[in-house]
Design a protein around this motif. Sequence first.
Motif, PDB file in Angstrom:
ATOM      1  N   MET A  36      10.570  -4.958  10.765  1.00 21.05           N
ATOM      2  CA  MET A  36      10.081  -3.933   9.844  1.00 21.05           C
ATOM      3  C   MET A  36      11.161  -3.467   8.862  1.00 21.05           C
ATOM      4  SD  MET A  36       6.937  -3.885  10.292  1.00 21.05           S
ATOM      5  CE  MET A  36       6.578  -2.586   9.128  1.00 21.05           C
ATOM      6  N   LYS A  37      12.423  -3.486   9.259  1.00 25.95           N
ATOM      7  CA  LYS A  37      13.495  -3.145   8.313  1.00 25.95           C
ATOM      8  C   LYS A  37      13.579  -4.195   7.205  1.00 25.95           C
ATOM      9  CE  LYS A  37      16.144  -0.227  11.333  1.00 25.95           C
ATOM     10  NZ  LYS A  37      17.406   0.098  11.947  1.00 25.95           N
ATOM     11  N   GLY A  38      13.366  -5.434   7.569  1.00 30.90           N
ATOM     12  CA  GLY A  38      13.337  -6.492   6.557  1.00 30.90           C
ATOM     13  C   GLY A  38      12.178  -6.319   5.599  1.00 30.90           C
ATOM     14  N   ILE A  39      11.036  -5.936   6.131  1.00 36.61           N
ATOM     15  CA  ILE A  39       9.852  -5.711   5.289  1.00 36.61           C
ATOM     16  C   ILE A  39      10.085  -4.529   4.349  1.00 36.61           C
ATOM     17  CG2 ILE A  39       7.406  -5.042   5.325  1.00 36.61           C
ATOM     18  CD1 ILE A  39       8.013  -7.998   6.081  1.00 36.61           C
ATOM     19  N   ALA A  40      10.701  -3.466   4.849  1.00 35.31           N
ATOM     20  CA  ALA A  40      11.014  -2.312   3.993  1.00 35.31           C
ATOM     21  C   ALA A  40      11.963  -2.729   2.867  1.00 35.31           C
ATOM     22  CB  ALA A  40      11.613  -1.182   4.824  1.00 35.31           C
ATOM     23  N   PHE A  41      12.923  -3.594   3.184  1.00 37.50           N
ATOM     24  CA  PHE A  41      13.841  -4.099   2.170  1.00 37.50           C
ATOM     25  C   PHE A  41      13.086  -4.906   1.114  1.00 37.50           C
ATOM     26  CE2 PHE A  41      16.673  -7.635   0.811  1.00 37.50           C
ATOM     27  CZ  PHE A  41      17.584  -6.885   0.071  1.00 37.50           C
ATOM     28  N   VAL A  42      12.139  -5.719   1.540  1.00 38.88           N
ATOM     29  CA  VAL A  42      11.340  -6.506   0.592  1.00 38.88           C
ATOM     30  C   VAL A  42      10.578  -5.578  -0.353  1.00 38.88           C
ATOM     31  CG1 VAL A  42       9.387  -8.108   0.386  1.00 38.88           C
ATOM     32  CG2 VAL A  42      11.219  -8.574   2.016  1.00 38.88           C
ATOM     33  N   ASP A  43      10.111  -4.438   0.144  1.00 37.71           N
ATOM     34  CA  ASP A  43       9.461  -3.461  -0.738  1.00 37.71           C
ATOM     35  C   ASP A  43      10.437  -2.977  -1.807  1.00 37.71           C
ATOM     36  OD1 ASP A  43       7.002  -3.577   0.524  1.00 37.71           O
ATOM     37  OD2 ASP A  43       7.373  -1.817   1.779  1.00 37.71           O
ATOM     38  N   GLU A  44      11.689  -2.729  -1.419  1.00 36.92           N
ATOM     39  CA  GLU A  44      12.711  -2.317  -2.397  1.00 36.92           C
ATOM     40  C   GLU A  44      12.972  -3.438  -3.399  1.00 36.92           C
ATOM     41  OE1 GLU A  44      14.465   0.611  -2.883  1.00 36.92           O
ATOM     42  OE2 GLU A  44      13.003   1.451  -1.491  1.00 36.92           O
ATOM     43  N   VAL A  45      13.062  -4.656  -2.906  1.00 37.39           N
ATOM     44  CA  VAL A  45      13.270  -5.816  -3.779  1.00 37.39           C
ATOM     45  C   VAL A  45      12.134  -5.909  -4.798  1.00 37.39           C
ATOM     46  CG1 VAL A  45      13.256  -8.365  -3.820  1.00 37.39           C
ATOM     47  CG2 VAL A  45      14.683  -7.129  -2.160  1.00 37.39           C
ATOM     48  N   ALA A  46      10.924  -5.690  -4.346  1.00 34.32           N
ATOM     49  CA  ALA A  46       9.763  -5.750  -5.249  1.00 34.32           C
ATOM     50  C   ALA A  46       9.869  -4.697  -6.352  1.00 34.32           C
ATOM     51  CB  ALA A  46       8.473  -5.564  -4.455  1.00 34.32           C
ATOM     52  N   ALA A  47      10.275  -3.486  -6.005  1.00 42.47           N
ATOM     53  CA  ALA A  47      10.408  -2.420  -7.009  1.00 42.47           C
ATOM     54  C   ALA A  47      11.501  -2.762  -8.021  1.00 42.47           C
ATOM     55  CB  ALA A  47      10.702  -1.092  -6.322  1.00 42.47           C
ATOM     56  N   ILE A  48      12.632  -3.256  -7.543  1.00 42.20           N
ATOM     57  CA  ILE A  48      13.720  -3.649  -8.442  1.00 42.20           C
ATOM     58  C   ILE A  48      13.253  -4.787  -9.343  1.00 42.20           C
ATOM     59  CG2 ILE A  48      16.006  -4.746  -8.513  1.00 42.20           C
ATOM     60  CD1 ILE A  48      16.559  -3.206  -5.805  1.00 42.20           C
ATOM     61  N   SER A  49      12.567  -5.759  -8.774  1.00 35.95           N
ATOM     62  CA  SER A  49      12.088  -6.915  -9.536  1.00 35.95           C
ATOM     63  C   SER A  49      11.116  -6.511 -10.633  1.00 35.95           C
ATOM     64  CB  SER A  49      11.408  -7.911  -8.599  1.00 35.95           C
ATOM     65  OG  SER A  49      12.302  -8.337  -7.602  1.00 35.95           O
ATOM     66  N   GLU A  50      10.230  -5.587 -10.311  1.00 37.10           N
ATOM     67  CA  GLU A  50       9.280  -5.102 -11.318  1.00 37.10           C
ATOM     68  C   GLU A  50      10.013  -4.403 -12.463  1.00 37.10           C
ATOM     69  OE1 GLU A  50       5.641  -5.166 -11.736  1.00 37.10           O
ATOM     70  OE2 GLU A  50       6.248  -6.956 -10.623  1.00 37.10           O
ATOM     71  N   ALA A  51      11.039  -3.622 -12.134  1.00 36.78           N
ATOM     72  CA  ALA A  51      11.807  -2.920 -13.171  1.00 36.78           C
ATOM     73  C   ALA A  51      12.485  -3.917 -14.115  1.00 36.78           C
ATOM     74  CB  ALA A  51      12.842  -1.997 -12.534  1.00 36.78           C
TER      75      ALA A  51
END
Length: 99
Positions: A36-51
Amino acid sequence: MPFTPQEIEAHLEKLEGWELEEGRWIVRKYMFSNYMKGIAFVDEVAAISEAFNHHPFITIDHKTVTLRLTSWEEGGITAVDIKEAQQYNEAFEKARSVG
């Protein structure tokens, strides 16, 4: 404009954990204590990628998240890839410090 191989290596020396793969990708594997920590990190990656409007290839293998970056339209590694990788590293450090 894509970086030369020498420029890429110079940037990677300052970018913890990232390596050049197949001459066209920069790649890093991030390890987490649980899935789940990895999944939370992927959510952060997605937000950065969208920006950035620039999206990595993401592979999730249980507690390991692998990111691969390249600039297809430019034909190689560019400043956008390096800046984005740095922000992913910052997000990882933040996630590790939270526990």
